[in-house]
Write a protein that holds these residues in place. Structure first.
Motif, PDB file in Angstrom:
ATOM      1  N   ALA A 264       0.889  -1.404   0.034  1.00 39.95           N
ATOM      2  CA  ALA A 264      -0.636   0.180   0.078  1.00 39.95           C
ATOM      3  C   ALA A 264       0.247   1.178  -0.011  1.00 39.95           C
ATOM      4  O   ALA A 264       1.676   1.505   0.690  1.00 39.95           O
ATOM      5  CB  ALA A 264      -1.023   0.348   1.215  1.00 39.95           C
ATOM      6  N   ASP A 265       0.283   2.139  -0.489  1.00 36.23           N
ATOM      7  CA  ASP A 265       1.383   3.235  -0.671  1.00 36.23           C
ATOM      8  C   ASP A 265       0.087   5.001  -0.844  1.00 36.23           C
ATOM      9  O   ASP A 265      -0.549   4.422  -1.202  1.00 36.23           O
ATOM     10  CB  ASP A 265       2.152   3.332  -1.697  1.00 36.23           C
ATOM     11  N   TYR A 266       0.697   6.059  -0.514  1.00 38.21           N
ATOM     12  CA  TYR A 266      -0.241   6.982  -0.869  1.00 38.21           C
ATOM     13  C   TYR A 266      -1.130   6.824   0.159  1.00 38.21           C
ATOM     14  O   TYR A 266      -1.997   7.603  -0.088  1.00 38.21           O
ATOM     15  CB  TYR A 266      -0.198   7.670  -2.298  1.00 38.21           C
ATOM     16  N   VAL A 267      -0.898   6.772   1.619  1.00 40.01           N
ATOM     17  CA  VAL A 267      -2.069   7.397   1.942  1.00 40.01           C
ATOM     18  C   VAL A 267      -1.963   8.598   3.072  1.00 40.01           C
ATOM     19  O   VAL A 267      -0.940   8.430   3.704  1.00 40.01           O
ATOM     20  CB  VAL A 267      -2.071   5.649   3.631  1.00 40.01           C
ATOM     21  N   THR A 268      -3.113   8.782   3.865  1.00 40.83           N
ATOM     22  CA  THR A 268      -3.242  10.069   4.420  1.00 40.83           C
ATOM     23  C   THR A 268      -4.359   9.435   5.563  1.00 40.83           C
ATOM     24  O   THR A 268      -5.488   9.074   5.468  1.00 40.83           O
ATOM     25  CB  THR A 268      -3.948  11.435   3.790  1.00 40.83           C
ATOM     26  N   VAL A 269      -3.741   9.980   6.840  1.00 36.96           N
ATOM     27  CA  VAL A 269      -4.414   8.841   7.868  1.00 36.96           C
ATOM     28  C   VAL A 269      -4.944  10.728   8.836  1.00 36.96           C
ATOM     29  O   VAL A 269      -3.873  10.882   9.535  1.00 36.96           O
ATOM     30  CB  VAL A 269      -4.204   8.190   9.223  1.00 36.96           C
ATOM     31  N   SER A 270      -6.154  11.455   9.227  1.00 35.26           N
ATOM     32  CA  SER A 270      -6.559  12.509   9.229  1.00 35.26           C
ATOM     33  C   SER A 270      -7.520  12.831  10.534  1.00 35.26           C
ATOM     34  O   SER A 270      -8.203  12.343   9.557  1.00 35.26           O
ATOM     35  CB  SER A 270      -5.915  13.174   8.218  1.00 35.26           C
ATOM     36  N   TRP A 271      -7.250  13.377  11.854  1.00 35.75           N
ATOM     37  CA  TRP A 271      -8.553  13.764  12.674  1.00 35.75           C
ATOM     38  C   TRP A 271      -9.755  12.482  12.521  1.00 35.75           C
ATOM     39  O   TRP A 271     -10.396  12.760  12.939  1.00 35.75           O
ATOM     40  CB  TRP A 271      -8.889  15.067  11.783  1.00 35.75           C
ATOM     41  N   ASN A 272      -9.138  11.493  12.792  1.00 32.68           N
ATOM     42  CA  ASN A 272      -9.018  10.394  13.423  1.00 32.68           C
ATOM     43  C   ASN A 272      -9.225  10.453  15.241  1.00 32.68           C
ATOM     44  O   ASN A 272      -8.282  10.891  15.840  1.00 32.68           O
ATOM     45  CB  ASN A 272      -8.947   8.791  12.865  1.00 32.68           C
ATOM     46  N   SER A 273     -10.114   9.381  15.987  1.00 34.20           N
ATOM     47  CA  SER A 273      -9.886   9.547  17.261  1.00 34.20           C
ATOM     48  C   SER A 273      -9.700   7.642  17.689  1.00 34.20           C
ATOM     49  O   SER A 273     -10.676   6.648  16.398  1.00 34.20           O
ATOM     50  CB  SER A 273     -11.517   9.491  17.878  1.00 34.20           C
ATOM     51  N   PHE A 274      -8.895   7.221  17.577  1.00 36.45           N
ATOM     52  CA  PHE A 274      -8.986   5.655  17.707  1.00 36.45           C
ATOM     53  C   PHE A 274      -9.301   5.370  19.777  1.00 36.45           C
ATOM     54  O   PHE A 274      -7.962   6.336  20.327  1.00 36.45           O
ATOM     55  CB  PHE A 274      -7.146   5.180  17.375  1.00 36.45           C
ATOM     56  N   LYS A 275      -9.892   4.506  19.348  1.00 36.42           N
ATOM     57  CA  LYS A 275      -9.847   4.301  21.607  1.00 36.42           C
ATOM     58  C   LYS A 275     -10.120   3.085  22.066  1.00 36.42           C
ATOM     59  O   LYS A 275     -10.365   2.501  20.831  1.00 36.42           O
ATOM     60  CB  LYS A 275     -11.481   5.496  21.694  1.00 36.42           C
ATOM     61  N   ASP A 276      -9.516   3.237  22.718  1.00 31.22           N
ATOM     62  CA  ASP A 276      -9.905   1.961  23.640  1.00 31.22           C
ATOM     63  C   ASP A 276      -9.817  -0.320  22.224  1.00 31.22           C
ATOM     64  O   ASP A 276     -10.327  -0.202  22.560  1.00 31.22           O
ATOM     65  CB  ASP A 276     -11.424   1.284  24.431  1.00 31.22           C
ATOM     66  N   HIS A 277      -8.379   0.035  22.566  1.00 31.30           N
ATOM     67  CA  HIS A 277      -7.937  -1.119  21.802  1.00 31.30           C
ATOM     68  C   HIS A 277      -6.361  -1.311  21.859  1.00 31.30           C
ATOM     69  O   HIS A 277      -5.594  -0.443  22.241  1.00 31.30           O
ATOM     70  CB  HIS A 277      -7.507  -0.567  20.258  1.00 31.30           C
ATOM     71  N   ASP A 278      -6.164  -2.317  21.469  1.00 29.82           N
ATOM     72  CA  ASP A 278      -4.946  -3.127  21.901  1.00 29.82           C
ATOM     73  C   ASP A 278      -3.871  -2.995  20.803  1.00 29.82           C
ATOM     74  O   ASP A 278      -3.573  -2.150  20.864  1.00 29.82           O
ATOM     75  CB  ASP A 278      -4.813  -4.702  22.370  1.00 29.82           C
TER      76      ASP A 278
END
Length: 436
Positions: A264-278
């Motif tokens: 995979a290539d050229y990915v933007t991950v923005s303004w997310n909430s990642f909660k309660d996970h291992d």
């Protein structure tokens, strides 16, 4: 096909969020370009991370009226993904749709019995020197295959998936962005799928055994130009703390929240909430994947909030990963391993981030060395204080000395905020229901 198609003027509505302008601006160089009010028609800004490289990421913004769908069930959602061939599409998710609404029993093969499975493979009976086999393992595998067919959704190229309003999302489904180009996922609460049929591996975990599970919330596999924006990804109703223990090991039913793997290539991950996970996020899933991953896995993470996570935020192999203006919250009493995993041939740049660590947690554990790979870590603040993450790690964990200097400098960035301001900015604007 049981999918409601609507003209844009019927289903378009602005999502009003405090602190957001009514009109979204995409900044390219010195010019500001107005974006449509409809979040489904918005595209990634021209300088907004690796996803903007080259042709950029537009998803289904050019979809005609016949390829705009509003869905309220998992069946409608999967039908909309399959409809229309390669034409650009916008899929608007209304409300919370559930991929496992009938429960895990609906996937179970006839004759599968978990109590019989436990009895057959109890280490006191089976031991630890060989993998499980036999009738109950075959029935477990058949049950798992049925779940796999039912909860995975293949996302085609030129697609935007967007939640309508504040309460849209997907429970128990796995979005498979695999081998395609140009995909956008926005404004969804994604509750991580649970593996209904984890496999017991007696030989794993240094010979003491472990439960192994499948299914990530979102997988970007061999795909290019992907934008994951303003989502909330979480264990939701099924936190790891509620999982039972069998054979002395946690009956693990979760895998990752968001993984970017296999070229995979050229990915933007923005303004997310990642909660309660291992195991939150892998960028590169194997040291042996150099043939697929070398020179790829270029990912930008910015303005995301990580809260209650244990590890992999992210763990990086091979990729040039730019992580800036993110806020990581480690709370009192939670389990915690590390934030950034430094893996094989990775080149991580982690700058201008904020970390809030409860008393008793050391900033030396923010970085975790898995393989020899240099990184850049500059202008990061821990509990409001400027902290050299590499220096504090090396001072307290000299057996895992890290080398400074990733060897590249990110240029595809939107406005870089002061890390002191990041907790407030990200806290008020990241996650589903807060899209501008």
């Amino acid at each position: 096909m049981n999918v409601r198609k609507c003209h844009d003027h019927v289903i378009t509505r602005a999502v009003a969020v405090a602190g957001c302008a009514a009109l979204v601006l995409s900044v390219s160089g010195t010019a500001a370009q107005a974006q449509p009010r409809d979040p489904g028609r918005q595209t990634l800004g021209a300088t907004d991370g690796w996803g903007a490289h080259g042709t950029g990421t537009t998803g289904g913004a050019r979809a005609d009226a016949e390829h705009v769908y509003t869905v309220t069930t998992w069946e409608e959602f999967r039908a909309a993904l399959k409809d229309g061939g390669s034409a650009p599409r916008i899929i608007k998710v209304k409300g919370m749709i559930d991929a496992v609404s009938a429960g895990c029993d609906a996937f179970a093969a006839e004759g599968y019995d978990f109590q019989k499975y436990l009895a057959a493979y109890d280490p006191a009976v089976w031991g630890h020197d060989k993998p499980v086999s036999g009738e109950q393992e075959e029935l477990r595998a058949a049950s798992a295959a049925e779940q796999d067919r039912s909860i995975k959704a293949a996302v085609p190229a030129n697609t935007t998936i967007v939640g309508v309003g504040r309460d849209a999302g997907i429970r128990g489904g796995s979005l498979q962005i695999k081998g395609v180009d140009n995909v956008i996922v926005r404004n969804l609460t994604v509750e991580a799928p649970i593996d209904c049929f984890p496999q017991w591996d007696p030989t794993d975990d240094n010979g003491t055994g472990a439960w192994n599970s499948e299914y990530d919330g979102v997988v970007v596999y061999g795909s290019t130009h992907v934008w994951i924006d303003h989502n909330t990804l979480t264990d939701g109703r099924y936190p790891d703390s509620a999982l039972p223990t069998y054979f002395g090991k946690v009956y693990q039913q979760h895998d990752g929240l968001l993984d970017v793997v296999r070229g995979a290539d050229y990915v933007t991950v923005s303004w997310n909430s990642f909660k309660d996970h291992d195991k939150t996020m892998l960028i590169g899933n194997s040291d042996s994947a150099a043939a697929d991953d070398a020179g790829k896995l270029k990912v930008t993470l910015h303005h995301n909030r990580f809260e209650g996570i244990v590890e992999r935020a992210p763990r990086v192999r091979f990729g040039q990963v730019d992580s800036y203006n993110n806020h990581f919250v480690i709370a009192k009493g939670q389990k915690w391993g590390y934030v950034y995993g430094i893996g094989k041939d990775s080149r991580l740049v982690a700058e201008h981030n904020a970390f809030t660590l409860a008393q008793g947690f050391s900033p030396a554990k923010i970085l975790k060395k898995w393989s020899e790979a240099p990184l850049t870590a500059a202008n990061n603040y821990v509990n409001g204080e400027l902290t050299d993450l590499i220096a504090v790690h090396n001072a307290q964990i000299p057996s895992e000395t890290l080398q400074s200097g990733a060897g590249w400098q990110p240029v595809l960035r939107t406005k870089v905020d002061s890390p002191k301001a990041v907790p407030g900015i990200v806290g008020s604007r990241a996650g589903a229901g807060r899209i501008c």
